[in-house]
Structure formats: C-alpha cells, structure tokens
Design an enzyme around this catalytic site. Structure first.
Site, short mmCIF file in Angstrom:
data_model
loop_
_atom_site.label_atom_id
_atom_site.label_comp_id
_atom_site.label_asym_id
_atom_site.label_seq_id
_atom_site.Cartn_x
_atom_site.Cartn_y
_atom_site.Cartn_z
N LYS A 89 0.85 -1.19 0.00
CA LYS A 89 0.00 0.00 0.00
C LYS A 89 0.89 1.25 0.00
O LYS A 89 1.52 1.56 1.00
CB LYS A 89 -0.91 0.04 1.22
CG LYS A 89 -1.96 1.16 1.06
CD LYS A 89 -2.55 1.64 2.37
CE LYS A 89 -1.77 2.73 3.04
NZ LYS A 89 -1.68 4.01 2.30
N GLY A 120 7.21 4.58 8.29
CA GLY A 120 6.36 5.73 8.56
C GLY A 120 6.57 6.22 9.97
O GLY A 120 7.66 6.07 10.54
N SER A 121 5.52 6.79 10.55
CA SER A 121 5.66 7.43 11.86
C SER A 121 5.65 6.39 12.98
O SER A 121 5.11 5.29 12.84
CB SER A 121 4.51 8.42 12.06
OG SER A 121 3.28 7.73 12.03
N THR A 122 6.22 6.79 14.10
CA THR A 122 6.28 5.90 15.26
C THR A 122 4.87 5.61 15.78
O THR A 122 4.57 4.47 16.18
CB THR A 122 7.15 6.55 16.35
OG1 THR A 122 8.47 6.73 15.81
CG2 THR A 122 7.27 5.67 17.59
N GLY A 141 3.39 3.06 13.63
CA GLY A 141 4.14 1.81 13.87
C GLY A 141 3.56 1.04 15.04
O GLY A 141 3.42 -0.18 14.99
N GLU A 165 10.33 0.55 10.23
CA GLU A 165 11.33 1.59 9.99
C GLU A 165 10.61 2.90 10.26
O GLU A 165 9.79 3.34 9.47
CB GLU A 165 11.82 1.46 8.55
CG GLU A 165 13.18 2.05 8.35
CD GLU A 165 13.08 3.50 8.05
OE1 GLU A 165 13.20 4.30 9.01
OE2 GLU A 165 12.88 3.84 6.89
N CYS A 196 13.60 10.15 7.04
CA CYS A 196 13.70 9.64 8.41
C CYS A 196 15.12 9.77 8.91
O CYS A 196 15.35 9.93 10.10
CB CYS A 196 13.23 8.20 8.47
SG CYS A 196 13.90 7.20 7.15
P1 NAP Z 1 2.17 7.72 8.62
O1 NAP Z 1 0.85 8.23 9.03
O2 NAP Z 1 2.92 6.85 9.53
O3 NAP Z 1 1.95 6.98 7.22
C1 NAP Z 1 2.79 6.02 6.66
C2 NAP Z 1 1.97 4.98 5.92
O4 NAP Z 1 1.12 4.29 6.85
C3 NAP Z 1 1.02 5.56 4.88
O5 NAP Z 1 0.90 4.67 3.81
C4 NAP Z 1 -0.28 5.64 5.66
O6 NAP Z 1 -1.43 5.72 4.85
C5 NAP Z 1 -0.24 4.36 6.43
N1 NAP Z 1 -1.13 4.31 7.59
C6 NAP Z 1 -1.71 5.32 8.27
N2 NAP Z 1 -2.49 4.86 9.26
C7 NAP Z 1 -2.40 3.51 9.23
C8 NAP Z 1 -2.96 2.46 10.01
N3 NAP Z 1 -3.78 2.70 11.03
N4 NAP Z 1 -2.65 1.19 9.69
C9 NAP Z 1 -1.83 0.91 8.67
N5 NAP Z 1 -1.27 1.86 7.90
C10 NAP Z 1 -1.54 3.15 8.17
O7 NAP Z 1 3.10 8.91 8.25
P2 NAP Z 1 2.64 10.29 7.60
O8 NAP Z 1 1.32 10.76 8.04
O9 NAP Z 1 2.79 10.07 6.17
O10 NAP Z 1 3.70 11.26 8.23
C11 NAP Z 1 3.58 11.68 9.58
C12 NAP Z 1 4.93 11.75 10.22
O11 NAP Z 1 5.55 10.47 10.18
C13 NAP Z 1 5.92 12.64 9.50
O12 NAP Z 1 5.75 13.97 9.81
C14 NAP Z 1 7.21 12.05 9.97
O13 NAP Z 1 7.51 12.54 11.26
C15 NAP Z 1 6.94 10.58 10.04
N6 NAP Z 1 7.37 9.87 8.82
C16 NAP Z 1 8.46 9.10 8.86
C17 NAP Z 1 8.88 8.45 7.70
C18 NAP Z 1 10.08 7.59 7.67
O14 NAP Z 1 10.68 7.45 6.61
N7 NAP Z 1 10.46 6.94 8.75
C19 NAP Z 1 8.19 8.60 6.53
C20 NAP Z 1 7.04 9.38 6.52
C21 NAP Z 1 6.65 9.99 7.68
P3 NAP Z 1 -1.95 7.18 4.38
O15 NAP Z 1 -1.09 7.53 3.25
O16 NAP Z 1 -3.36 7.00 3.98
O17 NAP Z 1 -1.81 8.09 5.55
#
Ligand code: NAP
Ligand code: MG
Length: 487
Positions: free
Chosen positions: A172, A225-227, A230, A247, A281
């Site tokens: 996804k 993605g975000s902690t 995670g 990650e 990240c």
């Molecule tokens: P995120 O909410 O953690 O999203 C990452 C992925 O997880 C997206 O595909 C998201 O879908 C999906 N997701 C969201 N809720 C989920 C759930 N309940 N179950 C399974 N999957 C789910 O990250 P973000 O909103 O894109 O960014 C928020 C913050 O996360 C950033 O500001 C940053 O601090 C951090 N981040 C870290 C990394 C990294 O490389 N480690 C990358 C991106 C963001 P959707 O696209 O529909 O939200």
C-alpha cells in the site's frame, strides 16, 4: 499513467468504485484520480497472492533474480519518465529524482536480483551421526505499507528483498503519492513477473493499511512511517502473530567537533537536512556543534541556506522543491512557533518563501533554529527543512545530547581525530553512523534503527534474513538410536 489498483497482474478499479485525487504540491493542481482500495480489494489481492505463492516460492532463485534484473533494466530505460512522475507527485526536485531516486531504485532491484541465488543456508556441526542443515524459507504473503517521502525508492527497498526471497507482496503506497509505485507495477507486468506475485493497492492508511496489518492470511507486515502508526501496526498484527518489521521516525544527531573540516561540515550538513526538503527519516536534523567553532559554522551554514534555489521541482536548476502536502507544510511551519514559544532563536528561514510564483505550493524556506536539547523542536521529528542547533563543551556532553531523544536511526559526526571518531560511533545509540559524511545509503548496507525508530533491517543480507524463516532439518546418517524405554 496508471491510476487503478494492480491486482493479480491486471489494473482494476476499486470494488467500491472510490477514487482519491493525487496532487502536485508545486501548485496543488490535480494530477490524477487514483483508485482507492477497500477491504474487499485487499481480500482480492490476498487471494491472488495465495494462488501465485506455491509456484513463485518454488521457482529457481536464479529465475526470480533474473526478473528483478530485467526490472532494473526497464527502470533505467524509463528513467526520465519515472523521474518526472515522481517529481510531479512528491515535489522532489527533478535533479534529485533523476540522479538519486531513479538510479537508486534500479540499483536496489539489481542488487537483490543478484542476491536471489547467493543467499545460502548452512550445515551445522552437530554431534556425530547426524547431518543438520538449515534452509531459509520465504515468510509467505507479505504486506508492505510505505510513506510519501521516497515512494519510488521505497518500492525497491521493500519489494526487492521480499521477492528475491520468494515471497508474494501486497503493497500500500501512501495516499499522497501512489503514482510511481503503479508505474513500477506496469514495468513488472511488462518484464514478465507472474500475476499475483506483486499487488499494489493505493488506499487510505486507516482502511487498507489497517486491514493489511490485521489480515489473518498475511504472514508479515513491513512498515515505514511514523512511530505512532508503527505502534498501531504492532497491535493490529497480533491477531495472527505476524512477523513485523518497522522503519520509523528519526531525529538524527549531527555532531561537529572542534577539529572538524568546516567547509565539509557546512556542505554535508546542508545535504543532511535540506535534501528532499528534510522529509527523510535519516535527516540530520540536530546539529550539535562545539562552542569553539560554532559562530563560524553557523554563519557559513546560514549563508549557504539562503542561497539554496527554491522552485518548481521540474526546473532542472531547482535545488529545493515544495513539501509533499499542504497539511504537512503547515505542520512544519507550526514548529517555528513552537521553537519561539520555548525561547528558540530563528537564525534562517522560518517561513514560506515570498516568491508569488510559489504562493499556491507547499514551500518552506530552509530553516535553522538555535534551541536547547530539551526543547520540543530538538526532541520531536519535524520532517522538514528544519535544523536545530545547540552547542557543547565536552565530548561526553555531545554524546549525551546526541543520545537524548527516544529515536535511534541515523547519526553523524565530523572530526579529524580517528580515535574519537570510532569511540563516539561506538557510543551513539543508532542503527547507522556516518563519520565525516551524512545520509550515505547503499543496497548492500543494513538500514534501520533502534528504540522509537523501530526494529529490523532493510538492505543487504540482513534484509534477506528479515524476509525468510530458518528451517532446521535433522538427518540420521549413521547414529544408533539409543534405547529410551529399554525392554
Ligand atoms: P504515517 O501516518 O505513519 O503513514 C505512513 C503509511 O502508513 C502511509 O501509507 C499511511 O497511509 C499508512 N497508515 C496510516 N495509518 C495507518 C494504520 N492505522 N494502519 C496501517 N497503515 C496506516 O506517516 P505520515 O502521516 O505520512 O507522516 C507523519 C509523520 O511520520 C511525519 O511527519 C514524519 O515525522 C513521520 N514519517 C516518517 C517516515 C520515515 O521514513 N520513517 C516517513 C514518513 C513519515 P496514508 O497515506 O493513507 O496516511
Ligand atoms: Mg501528490
């Protein structure tokens, strides 16, 4: 441009017919309406992956590798189009997508294409009379949920080792940036990946992502993605005790010792925090600089940050593009207020650029903020072009600041003292350390973190271990079976 779900080797609409617009963050215009997967589509993808798994997992590893190598070639042959698509959807400058993202994507598929038939089991020296060998079996059907910051590259980081090891994949992409992974799906179909081996499902995280993490027939979930999300993934995975790989975020320390080469520090630190608008990240987002050289370093670093060319990502001269969404731009800018409220001092940037041509886009100027280590901006992941700076006196103090967040992903240090470099590298709590450089990555080198940055490793042999399970087989070659119940 493909805009539908990729299930069982075909592009199909979502079962419920829903779509979501993907935007160009340069001006927030609509690029495409993309199908949005719901639970019924996840079920369809799981069925397709299940049907494909027996043949795919038993295919000679060399043949799986050959397909990955062909995909790498196809990506290179389509490099310009892929770079353009990625720049349109994410806002990354074209000079980066063309010179970094696309070549790295091809390199990762190629590395794991070569790896497929070189990842061996072992023979274990147990007692006489027995042969004990270990094979590595694929985990099964693997769910992969990825974010919007490097969508193209992450298709390769996640899919290449999983496929090399013989798993089937359900991915996804992020709702903000689904287009490049669908383009990769198209190339996979072209080079001959069997149907069902890879399924790509754009959709909402709390719907499709959540269901992938919960699904009883998915054996592993790999997440970037975000902690906070995670943690949700771990909870959702508990039903069938999925294998989980995480990650997550980071708050990379960037320690500058008093004996560092200042020009290298300035260049390397700018790359560490401003490349990809800081949406990484592993961004080096906390400069921890020795007080003896802090003035000179900060003056030169701020001066460089003011010369960075901000603009339309499709302009080859652009060095910094927009952030990937309006909502995220607002979040990053809100941290400037957070910094000021706690007594932080803005040394550069801290606002959207004044240029009227960029007014509809998600732009933020390169921002440098002097802050204390305990301030929120020094503790929380901002995920933007936002560097905090703090000074130190002793090496011990620098280490304590570097290790003083919940995260532990990447960290860097600058010094000409060899002994200090290795000592500090040993003491830093992080999965990756860069000495006199920052943010180097390679498909051959393990990537991942500790603490709130997650667990498991991508890349290299470690990734192959993550995507396989060991099986130990005992053979009696000439052992006498001792009488256990003597009669
Ligand atoms: P995120 O909410 O953690 O999203 C990452 C992925 O997880 C997206 O595909 C998201 O879908 C999906 N997701 C969201 N809720 C989920 C759930 N309940 N179950 C399974 N999957 C789910 O990250 P973000 O909103 O894109 O960014 C928020 C913050 O996360 C950033 O500001 C940053 O601090 C951090 N981040 C870290 C990394 C990294 O490389 N480690 C990358 C991106 C963001 P959707 O696209 O529909 O939200
Ligand atoms: Mg977009």
């Amino acid at each position: 441009m493909q805009t539908q779900l990729f299930i069982g080797g075909r592009f199909v609409p979502a079962a419920n017919g829903e779509t979501l617009a993907s935007l160009n963050p340069h001006d927030n215009s609509v690029i495409a309406e993309v199908a949005m997967a719901g639970p019924a589509d996840v079920d369809r993808a799981v069925a397709a992956a299940k049907a494909a798994f027996p043949k795919w997992s038993n295919l000679a590893a060399m043949e799986r590798g050959r397909l990955l190598l062909k995909l790498a070639d196809a990506i290179e042959a389509n490099a310009d189009a892929l770079a353009r698509l990625e720049s349109l959807d994410t806002g990354h400058p074209i000079r980066d997508t063309r010179n970094l993202d696309v070549p790295r994507t091809a390199a990762t598929f190629r590395y794991f294409g070569g790896m497929a038939d070189k990842f061996e089991g072992s023979v274990i020296p147990v007692e006489q009379g027995f042969l004990n060998y270990m094979t590595r079996e694929p985990v099964g059907i693997v769910g992969q949920v990825v974010p919007w910051n490097f969508p193209l590259m992450f298709t390769s980081w996640k899919m290449a080792p999983a496929l090399a090891a013989g798993n089937c994949v359900i991915m996804k992409p992020a709702e903000l940036t689904p287009l490049s992974s669908l383009a990769i799906a198209e190339l996979m179909a072209e080079v001959g990946f069997p149907e069902g081996v890879v399924n790509i499902l754009p959709g909402l995280g709390h719907v499709a992502g959540q269901y992938i993490a919960e699904h009883p027939e998915i054996s592993k979930v790999a997440f970037t993605g975000s902690t906070a999300i995670g943690r949700k993934i771990v909870q959702a995975s508990s039903g069938n005790l999925k294998k989980v790989q995480l990650e997550l975020g980071g708050k990379g320390a960037n320690i500058v010792f008093g004996d560092a080469n200042i020009d290298a520090v300035v260049q390397g630190s700018a790359f560490a925090i401003f490349h990809n608008q800081g949406q990484a990240c592993i961004a080096g987002s906390r400069m921890i600089v020795h007080e003896s050289i802090a003035d000179e370093v900060l003056e030169k670093f701020a001066a460089l940050s003011r010369t960075i060319r901000i603009g339309n990502p499709l302009d080859p001269l652009t060095e910094m593009g927009p952030l990937t969404s309006r909502q995220h731009r607002d979040r990053v800018l809100s941290f400037v207020d957070v910094a000021r409220e706690q007594g932080g001092r803005v040394l550069a940037g801290g606002k959207a650029p004044d240029d009227a041509a960029l007014a509809n886009g998600c732009y933020v100027e390169p921002t440098i903020v002097q802050a204390k280590p305990e301030h929120r901006v020094s503790q929380e992941e901002v995920f933007g072009p936002f560097m905090t700076v703090t000074t130190f006196r002793t090496d011990e103090e620098a280490l304590a600041i570097a290790n003083g967040t919940e995260y532990g992903l990447g960290a860097g240090l600058w010094t000409r003292d060899l002994q200090r470099a290795h000592l500090v590298a040993r003491e830093i709590r992080a999965g990756m350390v860069w000495i006199n450089c920052y943010k180097r990555v390679s498909p051959a080198s393990p990537f991942g973190g500790v603490g709130a940055s997650g667990y498991g490793r991508e890349m290299g042999f470690e990734a192959m271990r993550e995507y396989t399970q060991p099986k130990s087989v005992w053979v009696n070659v000439d052992a006498q079976i001792p009488p256990y119940y003597p009669r």
